[in-house]
Motif scaffolding. Structure first.
Motif, PDB file in Angstrom:
ATOM      1  N   VAL A 241       8.118  -2.207  -4.013  1.00  0.00           N
ATOM      2  CA  VAL A 241       9.299  -2.980  -3.701  1.00  0.00           C
ATOM      3  C   VAL A 241       8.335  -4.308  -3.649  1.00  0.00           C
ATOM      4  O   VAL A 241       7.521  -4.653  -2.768  1.00  0.00           O
ATOM      5  CB  VAL A 241       9.868  -2.431  -2.445  1.00  0.00           C
ATOM      6  CG1 VAL A 241      10.598  -3.772  -1.909  1.00  0.00           C
ATOM      7  CG2 VAL A 241      10.435  -1.138  -2.547  1.00  0.00           C
ATOM      8  N   GLY A 242       8.925  -5.436  -4.413  1.00  0.00           N
ATOM      9  CA  GLY A 242       8.362  -6.699  -4.171  1.00  0.00           C
ATOM     10  C   GLY A 242       7.202  -7.022  -4.994  1.00  0.00           C
ATOM     11  O   GLY A 242       6.368  -8.063  -4.698  1.00  0.00           O
ATOM     12  N   ALA A 243       6.277  -5.760  -5.326  1.00  0.00           N
ATOM     13  CA  ALA A 243       4.735  -6.138  -5.992  1.00  0.00           C
ATOM     14  C   ALA A 243       4.583  -4.914  -6.886  1.00  0.00           C
ATOM     15  O   ALA A 243       4.943  -3.887  -6.529  1.00  0.00           O
ATOM     16  CB  ALA A 243       3.901  -6.164  -4.697  1.00  0.00           C
ATOM     17  N   THR A 244       3.516  -5.325  -7.707  1.00  0.00           N
ATOM     18  CA  THR A 244       2.905  -4.432  -8.576  1.00  0.00           C
ATOM     19  C   THR A 244       1.798  -3.933  -8.017  1.00  0.00           C
ATOM     20  O   THR A 244       0.793  -5.072  -7.590  1.00  0.00           O
ATOM     21  CB  THR A 244       2.454  -5.152  -9.938  1.00  0.00           C
ATOM     22  OG1 THR A 244       3.920  -5.443 -10.680  1.00  0.00           O
ATOM     23  CG2 THR A 244       1.666  -3.957 -11.025  1.00  0.00           C
ATOM     24  N   GLU A 245       1.223  -2.788  -7.657  1.00  0.00           N
ATOM     25  CA  GLU A 245      -0.147  -2.402  -6.874  1.00  0.00           C
ATOM     26  C   GLU A 245      -0.961  -1.558  -7.654  1.00  0.00           C
ATOM     27  O   GLU A 245      -0.669  -0.886  -8.647  1.00  0.00           O
ATOM     28  CB  GLU A 245       0.447  -1.392  -5.577  1.00  0.00           C
ATOM     29  CG  GLU A 245       1.379  -2.250  -4.787  1.00  0.00           C
ATOM     30  CD  GLU A 245       2.048  -1.340  -3.572  1.00  0.00           C
ATOM     31  OE1 GLU A 245       2.056  -1.907  -2.515  1.00  0.00           O
ATOM     32  OE2 GLU A 245       2.015  -0.381  -3.789  1.00  0.00           O
ATOM     33  N   ILE A 246      -2.099  -1.747  -7.512  1.00  0.00           N
ATOM     34  CA  ILE A 246      -3.256  -1.042  -7.751  1.00  0.00           C
ATOM     35  C   ILE A 246      -3.850  -0.180  -6.926  1.00  0.00           C
ATOM     36  O   ILE A 246      -4.078  -0.677  -5.683  1.00  0.00           O
ATOM     37  CB  ILE A 246      -4.375  -1.990  -8.557  1.00  0.00           C
ATOM     38  CG1 ILE A 246      -5.310  -1.108  -9.228  1.00  0.00           C
ATOM     39  CG2 ILE A 246      -4.874  -2.590  -7.404  1.00  0.00           C
ATOM     40  CD1 ILE A 246      -6.363  -2.007 -10.416  1.00  0.00           C
ATOM     41  N   LEU A 247      -4.355   0.986  -7.241  1.00  0.00           N
ATOM     42  CA  LEU A 247      -4.887   2.136  -6.148  1.00  0.00           C
ATOM     43  C   LEU A 247      -6.607   1.573  -6.153  1.00  0.00           C
ATOM     44  O   LEU A 247      -7.001   2.004  -7.163  1.00  0.00           O
ATOM     45  CB  LEU A 247      -4.638   3.484  -6.533  1.00  0.00           C
ATOM     46  CG  LEU A 247      -5.231   4.387  -5.795  1.00  0.00           C
ATOM     47  CD1 LEU A 247      -4.881   4.495  -4.488  1.00  0.00           C
ATOM     48  CD2 LEU A 247      -5.003   5.921  -6.372  1.00  0.00           C
ATOM     49  N   LEU A 248      -7.085   1.622  -4.988  1.00  0.00           N
ATOM     50  CA  LEU A 248      -8.509   1.038  -4.917  1.00  0.00           C
ATOM     51  C   LEU A 248      -8.928   1.910  -3.929  1.00  0.00           C
ATOM     52  O   LEU A 248      -8.349   2.445  -3.072  1.00  0.00           O
ATOM     53  CB  LEU A 248      -8.700  -0.406  -4.530  1.00  0.00           C
ATOM     54  CG  LEU A 248      -8.289  -1.161  -5.638  1.00  0.00           C
ATOM     55  CD1 LEU A 248      -8.481  -2.764  -5.322  1.00  0.00           C
ATOM     56  CD2 LEU A 248      -8.951  -1.107  -7.034  1.00  0.00           C
TER      57      LEU A 248
END
Length: 147
Positions: free
Chosen positions: A12-19
């Motif tokens: 929701v509201g952002a593209t995220e990356i797993l780190l």
């Protein structure tokens, strides 16, 4: 030889990356891609899936190979010697298919988290994060980041 995974999701509201947050031998901590060293005889795909599970609690499905990064490092060792390290880092794109996010215990990382992709530039991170993101975005024909 090591294998890493770029996992990106739409939130929701952002593209995220797993780190994951790597603990360096000197105790310093920096964000990196989930992944790590291959065991003798282990297939790199199996390495990538295993490392994601160990470091994040997730089951990952690999979508494709996005690149290979070759690094050379020379650093001091005890007694005035120097180590000449050459590493190959195989980078896959993956997606999470199961599991619950959790932190690794007694491993090479201590935290796992989703980060907005636009905020990664503000994180204390290893260069592999930027390489992985570039490979994911550009999909170079030869599988090598431009940097």
């Amino acid at each position: 030889m090591a294998a890493y995974v770029v996992c990106v999701r739409e939130a929701v509201g952002a593209t995220e990356i797993l780190l994951t947050r790597w603990i360096a031998p000197d105790g310093g901590k920096r964000w990196t891609l989930p992944g790590g060293g291959m065991r003798h005889g282990e297939d790199p795909i199996a390495t990538a899936v295993r490392e994601v599970a160990e470091e994040t609690g997730y089951t990952a499905e690999l979508i494709g190979l996005i690149g290979i990064d070759s690094i050379n490092r020379r650093y001091p060792r005890p007694r005035g010697e120097f180590a000449d390290f050459h590493g190959l880092r195989i980078v896959y794109e993956g997606r999470i298919t199961a599991g619950e996010l959790r932190n690794e215990i007694n491993g090479s990382t201590d935290l796992a988290a989703w980060h907005p992709l636009d905020d990664v530039v503000h994180l204390d991170r290893v260069e592999l994060v930027d390489i992985g993101i570039e490979l994911w975005r550009t999909r170079p024909a030869l599988g090598r980041a431009s940097g």
